[in-house]
Design an enzyme around this catalytic site. Structure first.
Site, PDB file in Angstrom:
ATOM      1  NE  ARG A  59      16.140  -6.058  -6.840  1.00 31.17           N
ATOM      2  CZ  ARG A  59      17.433  -5.822  -6.948  1.00 31.17           C
ATOM      3  NH1 ARG A  59      18.156  -5.497  -5.882  1.00 31.17           N
ATOM      4  NH2 ARG A  59      18.046  -5.905  -8.111  1.00 31.17           N
ATOM      5  CE1 TYR A 123      -8.832  -3.508   1.582  1.00 29.40           C
ATOM      6  CE2 TYR A 123      -7.142  -3.613  -0.110  1.00 29.40           C
ATOM      7  CZ  TYR A 123      -7.510  -3.460   1.211  1.00 29.40           C
ATOM      8  OH  TYR A 123      -6.553  -3.249   2.169  1.00 29.40           O
ATOM      9  CG  ASP A 195      -8.603  -9.130  -5.240  1.00 26.83           C
ATOM     10  OD1 ASP A 195      -8.471 -10.252  -4.708  1.00 26.83           O
ATOM     11  OD2 ASP A 195      -8.367  -8.068  -4.649  1.00 26.83           O
ATOM     12  CE  LYS A 220      -6.825  -9.349   3.829  1.00 23.18           C
ATOM     13  NZ  LYS A 220      -5.755  -8.674   3.086  1.00 23.18           N
TER      14      LYS A 220
END
Length: 413
Positions: A59, A123, A195, A220
């Site tokens: 982690r 978005y 972004d 993406k």
């Protein structure tokens, strides 16, 4: 270019070279040219606190994720030099999704009572996070047309800590002036967050234009094959927390605060997901060249079609942000939106395509079509961010362009 034969300095090389090599030295044990998948949760210590390479628990850090984070930082920091002490110009962080990256960043840089400026066509998932998760926590937001720099300046409050930018936006493909907005944000003592999912680091590098943090849904274009979900933050070296905020990791640097929250919250990219994303990054440049060549042809076709009332693509001279996009981007991307005249017609087109697959998401090698108002942007219905009901969004893939045009021809007939 090199600082040593074992650890080359890739900062002066071209984008594709950085994307293929940065953070991805051949494996020290075997010489494998592809970083291995370290599918491991914990690491043997050489005595209490004797960590090998700083790894103790996956982690906190994992070598495969480290490779991806270094590669993403190198990809986004093109044109930036290392700091005076030799540190990288930016630091990357990989997450389980794009929204996990956004959530971690916001937790690191805002507190109850703070204010965030967001695009008025953001978005839907970003808006939902800021409005419906951070809103009840006491963080206020103002949607603004980010193509209007003076409107952004007018929306700034004493409590403004973040100016959040998408350029191009999703799904209306608005283009905002990153350098000008960086000036507005920094004059206000706020951070500029960009972004960069639609443009990708191949076509646009916001850090070189003054941004403090870059956000990606690596699901993406960076991943590029519709087979992995992930997100990333790339933080400029020297970016400082706004509003006198102190990092829980000590100090006031944004990267340190993000690193603390990444480990504390734990929404990290798993090693196999990191490996898939790293593999996608290697071919980003060649894929984007084909994506945008196909998108330009599709946009030209749609612009001439009598059933289409408007085509939205930054590569068209008719786009209001065309000249700005040409200045701050090296290409216009693979996303095209258009309006069909009515919701019924838009839904009909979405139902009739065969090469274009009806699906959410974007940026994969296959072409996708969707109706934002009913699909990806349903969460903003009834708000200032509601999208037109006749809007269709295309993620133009890398198939033969003749087949894409033929498919749209029959769907629009």
């Amino acid at each position: 270019m090199t600082t040593s034969s074992e650890h080359p300095d890739w900062t002066t090389t071209g984008f594709s070279t950085r994307a293929i090599h940065a953070g991805q030295d051949p494996d020290a044990t075997t010489g494998a040219v592809v970083p291995p998948i370290h599918q491991v949760s914990t690491y043997k210590q050489d005595g209490v606190g004797g960590l090998r390479g700083g790894y103790e628990y996956s982690r906190s850090a994992n070598p495969t994720r480290t490779a991806l984070e270094e590669a993403l930082a190198a990809a986004e920091s093109g044109g930036l030099r290392p700091t005076a002490d030799g540190s990288p110009a930016a630091r990357g962080f990989a997450f389980a999704s794009g929204l996990a990256a956004e959530d971690t960043l916001l937790r690191a840089v805002v507190r109850p009572g703070d204010h965030v400026i967001v695009p008025d066509d953001a978005y839907g998932g970003t808006y939902r996070l800021i409005a419906r998760v951070f809103g009840p926590w006491g963080v206020e937001h103002t949607p603004v047309d980010l193509t209007d720099v003076e409107a952004v300046r007018a929306a700034v409050r004493p409590e403004t800590r973040v100016v959040w930018v998408e350029t191009p936006t999703n799904p209306l493909l608005g283009v905002s002036d990153i350098a000008a907005l960086a000036g507005v944000a920094h004059d206000a003592g706020a951070l500029l967050v960009v972004d960069n999912t639609f443009a990708t680091p191949y076509l646009q590098q916001p850090l070189a234009l003054g941004a403090d943090v870059v956000v990606h849904s690596t699901t993406k274009y960076v991943g590029g094959h519709s087979d992995v979900v992930g997100g990333a933050l790339v933080v400029a070296s020297g970016a400082q927390l706004p509003g006198g905020l102190a990092s829980p990791a000590s100090g006031t640097d944004v990267a340190g605060a993000v690193g603390f929250h990444q480990n504390a919250s734990g929404a990290v990219a798993g090693p196999f997901d990191a490996w898939l994303t790293l593999r996608g990054l290697k071919t980003l440049a060649v894929r984007m060249d084909r994506h945008q060549a196909n998108a330009a042809a599709v946009a030209d076709f749609l612009a001439a079609h009598p059933a289409v009332t408007e085509v939205i693509y930054p590569g068209l001279a008719s786009h209001p942000g065309h000249e700005l996009a040409a200045r701050q981007m090296s290409g216009f991307g693979g996303m095209v939106s258009f309006r069909a005249g009515s919701e019924a017609k838009a839904l009909d087109v979405c139902a009739r395509t065969q090469v274009f697959t009806l699906a959410e998401s974007l940026g994969g090698v296959e072409s996708l079509i969707e109706h934002p108002g009913r699909m990806t942007h349903g969460s903003v219905a009834g708000t200032a961010l509601e999208v037109p009901d006749d809007l269709v969004r295309l993620s133009v893939g890398i198939e033969d362009v003749e087949d894409l045009v033929a498919d749209l021809t029959q769907a629009l007939a």
